[in-house]
Write a protein that holds these residues in place. Sequence first.
Motif, PDB file in Angstrom:
ATOM      1  N   ASN A 107       0.831  -1.202   0.000  1.00  0.00           N
ATOM      2  CA  ASN A 107       0.000   0.000   0.000  1.00  0.00           C
ATOM      3  C   ASN A 107       0.870   1.258   0.000  1.00  0.00           C
ATOM      4  O   ASN A 107       2.109   1.188  -0.015  1.00  0.00           O
ATOM      5  CB  ASN A 107      -0.958  -0.006   1.191  1.00  0.00           C
ATOM      6  CG  ASN A 107      -0.208  -0.154   2.511  1.00  0.00           C
ATOM      7  OD1 ASN A 107       0.877   0.365   2.676  1.00  0.00           O
ATOM      8  ND2 ASN A 107      -0.813  -0.882   3.453  1.00  0.00           N
ATOM      9  N   LYS A 108       0.213   2.391   0.039  1.00  0.00           N
ATOM     10  CA  LYS A 108       0.930   3.663  -0.065  1.00  0.00           C
ATOM     11  C   LYS A 108       1.894   3.871   1.093  1.00  0.00           C
ATOM     12  O   LYS A 108       3.002   4.386   0.922  1.00  0.00           O
ATOM     13  CB  LYS A 108      -0.085   4.815  -0.135  1.00  0.00           C
ATOM     14  CG  LYS A 108       0.555   6.152  -0.462  1.00  0.00           C
ATOM     15  CD  LYS A 108      -0.493   7.221  -0.701  1.00  0.00           C
ATOM     16  CE  LYS A 108       0.163   8.531  -1.111  1.00  0.00           C
ATOM     17  NZ  LYS A 108      -0.850   9.580  -1.392  1.00  0.00           N
ATOM     18  N   GLN A 109       1.472   3.483   2.289  1.00  0.00           N
ATOM     19  CA  GLN A 109       2.351   3.635   3.456  1.00  0.00           C
ATOM     20  C   GLN A 109       3.602   2.782   3.318  1.00  0.00           C
ATOM     21  O   GLN A 109       4.712   3.226   3.637  1.00  0.00           O
ATOM     22  CB  GLN A 109       1.581   3.264   4.724  1.00  0.00           C
ATOM     23  CG  GLN A 109       2.388   3.450   5.995  1.00  0.00           C
ATOM     24  CD  GLN A 109       1.603   3.067   7.236  1.00  0.00           C
ATOM     25  OE1 GLN A 109       0.475   2.607   7.142  1.00  0.00           O
ATOM     26  NE2 GLN A 109       2.215   3.233   8.397  1.00  0.00           N
ATOM     27  N   GLU A 110       3.449   1.567   2.830  1.00  0.00           N
ATOM     28  CA  GLU A 110       4.600   0.688   2.631  1.00  0.00           C
ATOM     29  C   GLU A 110       5.489   1.180   1.499  1.00  0.00           C
ATOM     30  O   GLU A 110       6.717   1.032   1.548  1.00  0.00           O
ATOM     31  CB  GLU A 110       4.110  -0.738   2.356  1.00  0.00           C
ATOM     32  CG  GLU A 110       3.417  -1.383   3.549  1.00  0.00           C
ATOM     33  CD  GLU A 110       2.744  -2.698   3.189  1.00  0.00           C
ATOM     34  OE1 GLU A 110       2.602  -3.555   4.091  1.00  0.00           O
ATOM     35  OE2 GLU A 110       2.351  -2.863   2.010  1.00  0.00           O
ATOM     36  N   LEU A 183       8.886   2.736  -7.924  1.00  0.00           N
ATOM     37  CA  LEU A 183       7.901   3.005  -6.885  1.00  0.00           C
ATOM     38  C   LEU A 183       7.249   4.348  -7.182  1.00  0.00           C
ATOM     39  O   LEU A 183       7.842   5.417  -6.973  1.00  0.00           O
ATOM     40  CB  LEU A 183       8.575   3.024  -5.505  1.00  0.00           C
ATOM     41  CG  LEU A 183       9.253   1.726  -5.069  1.00  0.00           C
ATOM     42  CD1 LEU A 183       9.954   1.922  -3.729  1.00  0.00           C
ATOM     43  CD2 LEU A 183       8.246   0.588  -4.969  1.00  0.00           C
ATOM     44  N   THR A 184       6.048   4.291  -7.666  1.00  0.00           N
ATOM     45  CA  THR A 184       5.332   5.515  -8.026  1.00  0.00           C
ATOM     46  C   THR A 184       4.518   6.026  -6.843  1.00  0.00           C
ATOM     47  O   THR A 184       4.601   5.497  -5.730  1.00  0.00           O
ATOM     48  CB  THR A 184       4.405   5.237  -9.226  1.00  0.00           C
ATOM     49  OG1 THR A 184       3.450   4.239  -8.862  1.00  0.00           O
ATOM     50  CG2 THR A 184       5.216   4.748 -10.427  1.00  0.00           C
ATOM     51  N   SER A 185       3.700   7.012  -7.111  1.00  0.00           N
ATOM     52  CA  SER A 185       2.860   7.589  -6.060  1.00  0.00           C
ATOM     53  C   SER A 185       1.480   6.942  -6.013  1.00  0.00           C
ATOM     54  O   SER A 185       0.521   7.539  -5.493  1.00  0.00           O
ATOM     55  CB  SER A 185       2.709   9.103  -6.278  1.00  0.00           C
ATOM     56  OG  SER A 185       3.970   9.737  -6.254  1.00  0.00           O
ATOM     57  N   SER A 186       1.349   5.759  -6.570  1.00  0.00           N
ATOM     58  CA  SER A 186       0.066   5.063  -6.590  1.00  0.00           C
ATOM     59  C   SER A 186      -0.342   4.646  -5.182  1.00  0.00           C
ATOM     60  O   SER A 186       0.478   4.590  -4.259  1.00  0.00           O
ATOM     61  CB  SER A 186       0.154   3.831  -7.491  1.00  0.00           C
ATOM     62  OG  SER A 186       0.586   4.188  -8.799  1.00  0.00           O
ATOM     63  N   GLU A 187      -1.621   4.344  -5.062  1.00  0.00           N
ATOM     64  CA  GLU A 187      -2.142   3.870  -3.782  1.00  0.00           C
ATOM     65  C   GLU A 187      -1.663   2.458  -3.488  1.00  0.00           C
ATOM     66  O   GLU A 187      -1.400   2.113  -2.334  1.00  0.00           O
ATOM     67  CB  GLU A 187      -3.676   3.902  -3.788  1.00  0.00           C
ATOM     68  CG  GLU A 187      -4.273   5.293  -3.839  1.00  0.00           C
ATOM     69  CD  GLU A 187      -3.960   6.082  -2.577  1.00  0.00           C
ATOM     70  OE1 GLU A 187      -3.857   5.453  -1.503  1.00  0.00           O
ATOM     71  OE2 GLU A 187      -3.830   7.314  -2.667  1.00  0.00           O
ATOM     72  N   GLU A 188      -1.496   1.623  -4.526  1.00  0.00           N
ATOM     73  CA  GLU A 188      -1.031   0.249  -4.373  1.00  0.00           C
ATOM     74  C   GLU A 188      -0.113  -0.118  -5.540  1.00  0.00           C
ATOM     75  O   GLU A 188      -0.271   0.405  -6.649  1.00  0.00           O
ATOM     76  CB  GLU A 188      -2.212  -0.736  -4.321  1.00  0.00           C
ATOM     77  CG  GLU A 188      -3.062  -0.647  -3.075  1.00  0.00           C
ATOM     78  CD  GLU A 188      -4.144  -1.718  -3.060  1.00  0.00           C
ATOM     79  OE1 GLU A 188      -4.352  -2.370  -4.119  1.00  0.00           O
ATOM     80  OE2 GLU A 188      -4.766  -1.909  -2.004  1.00  0.00           O
ATOM     81  N   ILE A 189       0.818  -1.001  -5.253  1.00  0.00           N
ATOM     82  CA  ILE A 189       1.720  -1.511  -6.287  1.00  0.00           C
ATOM     83  C   ILE A 189       1.848  -3.016  -6.088  1.00  0.00           C
ATOM     84  O   ILE A 189       2.076  -3.490  -4.966  1.00  0.00           O
ATOM     85  CB  ILE A 189       3.110  -0.845  -6.217  1.00  0.00           C
ATOM     86  CG1 ILE A 189       3.012   0.633  -6.552  1.00  0.00           C
ATOM     87  CG2 ILE A 189       4.083  -1.531  -7.175  1.00  0.00           C
ATOM     88  CD1 ILE A 189       4.340   1.359  -6.473  1.00  0.00           C
TER      89      ILE A 189
END
Length: 590
Positions: A107-110, A183-189
Motif C-alpha cells: 500500500n501507499k504507506q509501505e 515506486l510511483t505515487s500510486s495507492e497500491e503496487i
Amino acid sequence: MFVNRDYIYSTFVLLLLASISLVCASNHHKYKNGDVIPFYVNNVGPYSNPTETYEYYSLPFCQPDHIKYKKSKLGEILQGDAAVLSNYNLPFKISIKEHTLCEYTINKQEIERFKKAIDEYYYAEMIYDDLPIFSFIGAVDRETDPENPRYFLYHHIPFEFEYNNDQIIKININTANIKATELTSSEEIKLKLTYSASWAPTNYEFSKRMELYEEFFSKELEIHWLSIMNSFFLVVLLTGFLSIIIMKILKNDYSRYSRNDEEEDSDYQEDYGWKLVHADVFRFPPHKNLFSSFYGIGWQFLIIVCGILLLSLFGMFYPNNGGNMYTAGIILYALTSCISGFQSAKMYKNMGGDKWAWNIVLTATLFIVPLISVVFLSNTVAVTWHSTVALPILTILEVLTIWLFVGFPLTVIGGIAGRRLSGPFEVPCRTKNFPREIPPIPWYRRLPCQVMMAGFLPFSAIYIELFYIFNSVWGHNSYTLYEILCLVFIILLIVTACITVALTYFQLSMEDHRWWWTSFINGGSTGIFIYLYSIYYYIYRSHMYGLLQTTFYFTYMLIVCYFFFILLGTVGFLSSLIFVKRIYKNLKSD
C-alpha cells in the motif's frame, strides 16, 4: 613469571578452540548435488551508519509462513546479528533461470517506507552457508528531475556461486542483471520478487574463502607503504635524538654533581636540579588505592592487546567476522583478571596500603562499571529505535556471568597472590618525613602543556593507521594487515616510553618530585588525542548521522580511549619508574 603463565595459558586455550572450530567448519560445509542449504536474511540499514541496523522484515518484504531464527554465536550477537530463515530455495549446484519468491501488494504507506529506505541507501545482509551476501535494496534517480526523484526497488536478484568440488567458496550478486520496479505515487503496487542462480567451479581453497570477501564494498584499505615507513623513520629519528640528548644532559649532570661534592673551598655554589629531590622522589603519591588499581589494570590491558595481536597473526580473525575478536576480547579479559589483581595488590602493598578489600573491588570495577554504563545507555537507545544492535538481555547476562564467576574471582585470587608474594619496594634513596618545598614552575612546564607534548608525538606515529582502523570498525572495509598493526603498536609503546621519560626528567630538573601521577597521565594522554581524532573523523571523514549512530560512536569511542589511557599510562609510569631508579642509583654509587 606469574604474568607469562597466565598469558600463555589463555592464548593456548583460544588457539585450541580456533583450531577445533576450523576443523569442524571444514567438515560440516560439504554438500551433494541438490542439497538444500538454509538461506538467512539478517539485517537492513543505512550504508552510512554501519552500526544502525534493523531486522530484515522491518521493511515490507514478503515474509515466509513460518519464520525461524538462526541461533547466533556470542560474537555474532555482539555484532547485531538477527538472522531469520527466508523462503529463498537455492539447492547446491542447481542453476535457476528465474524463480518467483513471492507476489504481493504493497500500500501507499509501505511504498513510502521503501522510498525512505532507498533514499538513505539501505543495504541488506543475507547469509548462505555462513557466507555474507550484501545488496542494496534499491536505487534513486535524482538527475532526471532533482525536485521529483524516481525510486526503484530491486525485485530480481541474480545470485552467482563459486564452488570447489563439494564446498561453496564464494557468493556474489551480478549487479548488471538486477531488475527493478519503479515506486510511483500510486495507492497500491503489485510486486513480484524473483531470483536466479548460476554455479561455476573454482580451484580456490575452502580454508581461505573468507579472504575473498574483502571486496564486497569499495575498499580503500590499501596501506600506503611509503607513508607508514615515513612515520616509522620519523619516530626512530625523534626517539633516537631525544635519547641522545637525555644521555648527554645526564652525563653533564653527573659530572657537575661529582665536581661539587669534591669542592671544599669558599667558592662552593649550591646544587640545583634533580639531585636535590632525592629524598622526595620516591614519596608515594596521593590516592594510592586508585593509582595502584590503574596500574594493575594497565598490565592486564597490555596482555590483552598482545594476546589479540598474537591471535590475529595466527589467522583467527578474518574479514566480515569481527565477532570472533569480540569473543576473544571477552575471554582474554576474564582470564587475565588475575594479572590486574596481582599487579595492583603488589603496588598497593609497596605503597603501604591497608584497605585490601577496597583495592580488589576498585581493580575489578574501575573499567567494567563505565563499560556497563555505556552498554546500558547504547542499548536503551537501540531498543527505542527497534534496532538489531540492541544486545539481548540473555547475552548481557551471559557476559556478566563470565565476569562474575571467572573475572572477579580471578581478580581476588590475583590480589591475594600479589599481597603475599610481593617483596619490598627497593629504592636507592631514603625518603624523608617531610616533603621538600617545590619552587614555582613556569606555565609551559606544567601538566597541561606536558599532556599536549606527551600525547602528540605518539599520536603522530599512529594516526595514519587509525584512519584505516576507523574505516574498518565504523565503515564497510575489512582490516587484515595485522603485521603492520603489530609494528605500529610496538612503535606506540616505544614512543610513549621515551617521551614520558623525557618529561619526567624535565620535571625532576625543576625540583618537582610529584612525578608519579604526572608520568601516568602523560603516558595515557595519547588516548585524549585519539578521542579528538574520532570527533574529526565523524565530522569530516564519515557520513554517519542520527541519534542512534552518534550515541554508539561517541560512547564506545570514549570507552576505547579510556582503555588506551590506562594501558599507555601504565607504560609511561613503568618506564619512568625504571628511569628514576636508574639515575638515582648511579648518583648514589658515585
